[in-house]
Design a protein around this motif. Structure first.
Motif, PDB file in Angstrom:
ATOM      1  N   ASP A  26      -1.407  -2.779   3.572  1.00  0.00           N
ATOM      2  CA  ASP A  26      -1.112  -2.276   2.232  1.00  0.00           C
ATOM      3  C   ASP A  26      -2.425  -1.990   1.503  1.00  0.00           C
ATOM      4  OD1 ASP A  26      -0.431  -2.374  -0.750  1.00  0.00           O
ATOM      5  OD2 ASP A  26       1.572  -2.598   0.141  1.00  0.00           O
ATOM      6  N   ASN A  84       7.191  -8.122   1.003  1.00  0.00           N
ATOM      7  CA  ASN A  84       7.722  -6.832   1.446  1.00  0.00           C
ATOM      8  C   ASN A  84       7.479  -6.598   2.925  1.00  0.00           C
ATOM      9  OD1 ASN A  84       8.516  -6.192  -1.196  1.00  0.00           O
ATOM     10  ND2 ASN A  84       6.541  -5.245  -1.670  1.00  0.00           N
ATOM     11  N   TYR A  90       0.503 -11.823  -7.786  1.00  0.00           N
ATOM     12  CA  TYR A  90       0.965 -10.453  -7.534  1.00  0.00           C
ATOM     13  C   TYR A  90       0.907 -10.128  -6.042  1.00  0.00           C
ATOM     14  CZ  TYR A  90       0.933  -5.329  -7.523  1.00  0.00           C
ATOM     15  OH  TYR A  90       1.211  -3.998  -7.268  1.00  0.00           O
ATOM     16  N   ASP A 113      -5.870   0.253  -5.345  1.00  0.00           N
ATOM     17  CA  ASP A 113      -4.727   0.006  -6.213  1.00  0.00           C
ATOM     18  C   ASP A 113      -5.212  -0.353  -7.617  1.00  0.00           C
ATOM     19  OD1 ASP A 113      -2.552  -1.406  -7.559  1.00  0.00           O
ATOM     20  OD2 ASP A 113      -1.528  -1.376  -5.631  1.00  0.00           O
ATOM     21  N   LEU A 134       3.761  -9.289  -3.154  1.00  0.00           N
ATOM     22  CA  LEU A 134       3.668  -8.046  -2.397  1.00  0.00           C
ATOM     23  C   LEU A 134       3.839  -8.293  -0.896  1.00  0.00           C
ATOM     24  CD1 LEU A 134       3.013  -4.993  -2.492  1.00  0.00           C
ATOM     25  CD2 LEU A 134       0.605  -5.614  -2.231  1.00  0.00           C
TER      26      LEU A 134
END
Length: 359
Positions: A126, A163, A156, A343, A160
């Motif tokens: 990711d 997922n 956070y 990000d 994540l």
């Protein structure tokens, strides 16, 4: 990334079929001899008969004298203690269950229960983790702690990871990474020009290495010693403990303490495994993993000078970078060049956590 996705799709299909037949963890009524089997030879999770021991497999790619292993062993000891012997974690070191890519894939598909995994390598999964490949993101360990262990950033990122069918149980660490080479003293980026520089396959950092004039070479960590010994590479980078536990100071005699990247060691569990545990077992595993992570964190920081002393005694020339300005300025371009790969949410969370610490 495409290759990883294709592999994961195939493995996930297999894991789903296996999951229909299997429960969580293997169970044994007696202590077996340590296994050297590949995780592909059996599922990581089998149903636990009542009254028998639940066994979880934990893999990492470091040697048994590395802090990574000490942290994993501490985890196993605490699980045994807190469960009164009804749970057991079997630790597989030296990439017995695969290198980091294989370990992560195994946890994502449920064929491996748990592993210790470096923060930077998660960028292959990711882009939120790409930010940790930017050199000189953190100035010190205090910033690291407030961002990952105590701050909103760590929360956070933990959410994540769910997922991808993995759960972070502990934000531990391997420490700040430094530079070791076999050619000459390195004090500024220009000193790396023309050198063959081994680094993990982290796109952003490899680009930085090339911008320094070096030639970035990606290869698995398990191949680094031989490559350095044979002159295939001139330079490598990593945590101080990794240099000495792998014997790298025997073939590379110039250490630069630049702390260019901080790398965490996440203790993760497959979500497939986690959901098959009872609430009590989940509580035991979470508590043990957190405490083992803190133990490993302290071990890393308390022994850094010891590793430096070991290298000095072996004839390694040590150069400490006191002014990092030239290094930081040389990397400033990555924020613009890789804007689409960084990000913004993670970057803002990091800045906010650090700002709150400094108030």
């Amino acid at each position: 990334m495409a290759k990883i996705r294709k592999t994961l799709a195939m493995l996930l299909a297999l894991a789903i079929m296996v999951a229909c037949l299997a429960g969580c963890g293997s169970s044994e009524s007696e202590e077996p001899a340590e296994s050297q089997e590949s995780p592909a030879s059996e599922t990581a999770a089998e149903e636990e008969p009542s009254g028998e021991v639940l066994v979880l497999k934990y893999g990492h790619n470091q040697t048994e004298d590395a802090p990574f292993h000490a942290g994993a062993v501490k985890l196993a000891e605490l699980v045994d203690e807190y469960s009164n012997g009804t749970m057991r974690v079997d630790v597989y070191s030296n990439a017995q269950l695969g290198d980091e890519t294989e370990l992560l894939e195994g946890c994502m598909t449920g064929t491996i229960d748990m592993c210790g995994f470096s923060l930077g390598s998660l960028a292959s999964v990711d882009k939120a983790f790409n930010v940790f490949l930017i050199p000189f993101l953190f100035e010190n360990y205090e910033q690291v702690d407030v961002v990952l262990r105590d701050g909103e950033t760590g929360k956070y990122l933990s959410e994540l990871l769910l997922n991808y069918n993995v759960r972070c149980l502990s934000w531990s660490e391997s420490g700040f990474r430094h530079t070791l080479n076999s050619k000459h003293e390195v004090a500024v980026p220009e000193d790396l020009a023309g050198l063959k520089y081994r680094c993990p396959g982290w796109a952003i950092f490899m680009d930085v290495v090339n911008s320094w004039g070096a030639n970035a070479v990606s290869m698995p960590f398990s191949e680094v010693y031989m490559a350095a010994q044979q002159g295939v590479i001139d330079v490598q980078e990593g945590a101080l403990f990794a240099f000495t536990t792998q014997g790298m100071h025997e073939v590379q005699k110039y250490l630069t303490l630049d702390g260019h990247i901080y790398n965490g060691d996440l203790k993760i569990v497959s979500e497939s495994t986690w959901q098959k545990l009872t609430p009590e077992q989940q509580e035991i595993l979470a508590k043990a993993a957190y405490e083992a992570g803190e133990y490993q964190r302290e071990l890393i920081r308390d022994t850094e000078q010891d590793y430096i002393d070991i290298m000095k005694e072996a004839g390694v020339t040590v150069t400490e970078v006191t002014d990092k300005t030239p290094w930081i300025e040389s990397c400033a371009y990555v924020y613009d060049k890789f804007a689409d790969d960084i990000d913004d949410t993670v970057m803002e969370l990091i800045r906010s956590d650090i700002a709150n610490m400094e108030k």
